[in-house]
Design a protein around this motif. Structure first.
Motif, mmCIF file in Angstrom:
data_model
loop_
_atom_site.group_PDB
_atom_site.id
_atom_site.type_symbol
_atom_site.label_atom_id
_atom_site.label_comp_id
_atom_site.label_asym_id
_atom_site.label_seq_id
_atom_site.Cartn_x
_atom_site.Cartn_y
_atom_site.Cartn_z
ATOM 1 N N GLU A 2 0.854 -1.176 0.000
ATOM 2 C CA GLU A 2 0.000 0.000 0.000
ATOM 3 C C GLU A 2 0.895 1.233 0.000
ATOM 4 O OE1 GLU A 2 -2.916 2.216 3.168
ATOM 5 O OE2 GLU A 2 -2.883 0.041 3.167
ATOM 6 N N LYS A 3 0.507 2.252 -0.736
ATOM 7 C CA LYS A 3 1.261 3.513 -0.775
ATOM 8 C C LYS A 3 0.397 4.633 -0.218
ATOM 9 C CE LYS A 3 3.964 2.466 -4.885
ATOM 10 N NZ LYS A 3 4.343 2.896 -6.235
ATOM 11 N N GLU A 5 0.830 9.032 1.382
ATOM 12 C CA GLU A 5 1.687 10.196 1.612
ATOM 13 C C GLU A 5 1.604 10.604 3.066
ATOM 14 O OE1 GLU A 5 1.015 13.328 -1.189
ATOM 15 O OE2 GLU A 5 1.310 11.997 -2.900
ATOM 16 N N GLU A 18 6.526 9.892 0.483
ATOM 17 C CA GLU A 18 5.656 8.801 0.055
ATOM 18 C C GLU A 18 6.135 7.556 0.794
ATOM 19 O OE1 GLU A 18 5.810 6.572 -3.876
ATOM 20 O OE2 GLU A 18 4.001 7.795 -4.118
ATOM 21 N N VAL A 20 5.703 3.387 1.340
ATOM 22 C CA VAL A 20 5.220 2.103 0.841
ATOM 23 C C VAL A 20 5.169 1.166 2.039
ATOM 24 C CG1 VAL A 20 5.657 0.158 -0.701
ATOM 25 C CG2 VAL A 20 6.247 2.487 -1.430
#
Length: 78
Positions: A2-3, A5, A18, A20
């Motif tokens: 899942e990414k 910010e 960002e 991950v």
């Protein structure tokens, strides 16, 4: 994977990253990888009591800022 910010404030500046999240974390890979402006800067893995510690540090971002970032990630209860 899942990414998302995340932003951290330090010295009156906002720093945007960002992240991950490798949800199916294994011992051969760090759980979180952090990027700034598309460049890998660090990764974190959980330790005792769900406290994150730096797994890899490229030296691009000062370590104090990375600790603030870890605190912010911990507050999300990931």
């Amino acid at each position: 994977m899942e990414k998302f910010e995340i932003s951290v404030s330090s010295d009156n500046q906002n720093h945007h990253f960002e992240v991950v999240d490798y949800m199916h974390h294994s011992s051969d890979h760090c759980k979180f990888e952090v990027f700034k402006e598309g460049k890998f800067v660090a990764s974190f893995e959980p330790g005792a009591h769900k406290v994150l510690h730096i797994c890899k540090n490229t030296g691009v971002v000062e370590e104090g800022l990375l600790h603030l970032l870890a605190d912010q990630l911990e507050s999300y209860n990931l």
